[in-house]
Design an enzyme around this catalytic site. Sequence first.
Site, PDB file in Angstrom:
ATOM      1  N   ARG A 238      -1.605  10.377   4.522  1.00  0.00           N
ATOM      2  CA  ARG A 238      -2.140  11.052   5.701  1.00  0.00           C
ATOM      3  C   ARG A 238      -1.504  12.420   5.914  1.00  0.00           C
ATOM      4  NH1 ARG A 238      -1.798   6.444  10.053  1.00  0.00           N
ATOM      5  NH2 ARG A 238       0.260   6.297   9.130  1.00  0.00           N
TER       6      ARG A 238
ATOM      7  N   GLU B 297      10.924   1.244   6.672  1.00  0.00           N
ATOM      8  CA  GLU B 297      11.211   0.251   7.698  1.00  0.00           C
ATOM      9  C   GLU B 297      10.726  -1.130   7.291  1.00  0.00           C
ATOM     10  OE1 GLU B 297       7.639   2.762   8.946  1.00  0.00           O
ATOM     11  OE2 GLU B 297       9.578   3.095   8.055  1.00  0.00           O
TER      12      GLU B 297
END
Length: 179
Positions: free
Chosen positions: A67, A104
């Site tokens: 993105r 993460e």
Amino acid sequence: MTSDPRLARRIEGLLRDVPDFPKPGIVFKDITPLLADADAFAATVSGLAESARAAGGVDLVAGVEARGFLMAGALATELGCGLLPVRKAGKLPPPVKSVRYDLEYGSAEIEVPHDIAPGSRVLLVDDVLATGGTLRAAAQLLTEIGAEVVALAVILELADLHGRDVLADVAPLDALLSV
């Protein structure tokens, strides 16, 4: 720095939360509705471009897959500069420089063209700042090939994950929206 409150509210209204994607427990921030709104997309690009202008201009905008590519292409056009892709491993032809880093929710490897950016002033852009690992790895790669990362810019910062802290020694960071 965070953008003006009106732009931040506009962006926030166009984000979509997708629970348990890409893994259980993760809430994915989908920017597709923002990209589909021509006026909001243009305002977002203009807001992100301020990071490069505040840094005194840039030679390249580096966008992080996938993105970040969307924002980087529009930003490079707006700023009248070149575009440098930061890709997942195995997607660029050699020679490349790569680094593995933690996310993460796992780990990843990214790479940049080895011979394109030496001496360039670079704006590094992505859509969302979470823990900061991806942007830090990308900045490391750019520095290793001789570029100077002069600014970082994201649409959305997930402040509770403290990614800004991980990037404090890299370059000034602008987020158009912090939640």
